[in-house]
Design an enzyme around this catalytic site. Sequence first.
Site, PDB file in Angstrom:
ATOM      1  N   SER A 129       0.927  -1.611   0.003  1.00 33.97           N
ATOM      2  CA  SER A 129      -0.185  -0.094   0.166  1.00 33.97           C
ATOM      3  C   SER A 129       0.883   0.955  -0.144  1.00 33.97           C
ATOM      4  CB  SER A 129      -0.838  -0.131   1.362  1.00 33.97           C
ATOM      5  OG  SER A 129      -1.989   1.237   1.543  1.00 33.97           O
ATOM      6  N   TYR A 142      -2.402  -0.616  10.967  1.00 35.93           N
ATOM      7  CA  TYR A 142      -2.022  -0.994   9.036  1.00 35.93           C
ATOM      8  C   TYR A 142      -0.749  -0.272   8.924  1.00 35.93           C
ATOM      9  CZ  TYR A 142      -3.565  -1.192   4.217  1.00 35.93           C
ATOM     10  OH  TYR A 142      -3.585  -1.236   2.657  1.00 35.93           O
TER      11      TYR A 142
END
Length: 298
Positions: A129, A142
């Site tokens: 990501s 995350y």
Amino acid sequence: MTTSSEKLVVVTGASTGIGRATAEELARRGFHVLAGVRGNPDAIRARGIEPVLLDITVPEQVAALAERVATRPLHALVNNAGIQVNAPVETLPLDEWRHVFEVNLFGHIAVTQALLPNLRNGRVVNISSVGGKVAMPTYGAYAGAKFALEAVSDALRREGVRVVVVEPGGVRTEMATRGIATANNLAAAMTPEQSARYGTMVLAINNLMAEGTGAGVTAGQAAEVIAKAVTTRAPRTRYTVGRDAALITLLTRVLSDRALDQVIAARLKRSERQHARGATDDLAASGLQRFPGCFGER
């Protein structure tokens, strides 16, 4: 079952979003895709797609997948499964931290370890990501797992395994919607003191997440980049997905930590003001102005 002429690919987290679109794109290109799903396998079953029951945190299911491919070389493993959990570092319970890392990091390592004997001439494609490059407020867990996945990818590559990392920005999938709901549930459990300290920040981040995802690329567009990583003879070590991801990656290279902190703080303040008066972000089409609302990708 596969035929001798079909190349075999495993895609985890293939029930919805990027994973499903990737499975469909690779099947369209002639691969036989073992699509890891946790729910109803018939929902994704199609020509070239063979659903397999797979929760990457369950050792028995990972072992069953390894047994399924034991007699065939794999062309690629696409580690896509993931969850998004957002809360300030102080307020996120340790059990939630551990769960995020189990799904977003350790599960990928478990699948990779199990399938590496069949990947000696293949490649691993890890779906990271833009959050693996910069950690936003409330993204500690995350982004921490994604940063770690980037590091593991580098280590694997330097150990002789062909590894490609794909770094999406905003992608229009259900993941951000689920992430916002989870963030709101976690925010509701904060103490009054924590709510006073972090409540406005959580709201601003949720708004940015919704905006960034809504302005992002489609799951199909992300799947095309992943398919490129799977099929290119000599792939790059990393690919970004979306203009926002490319821009943010560039910013992390050219700005100091303090300068990046200021950009993020200014963007959050702007979001707070806009939503306080019910306004929309009239600059949402700009990659810089979408930053930093673009970390929900599956």
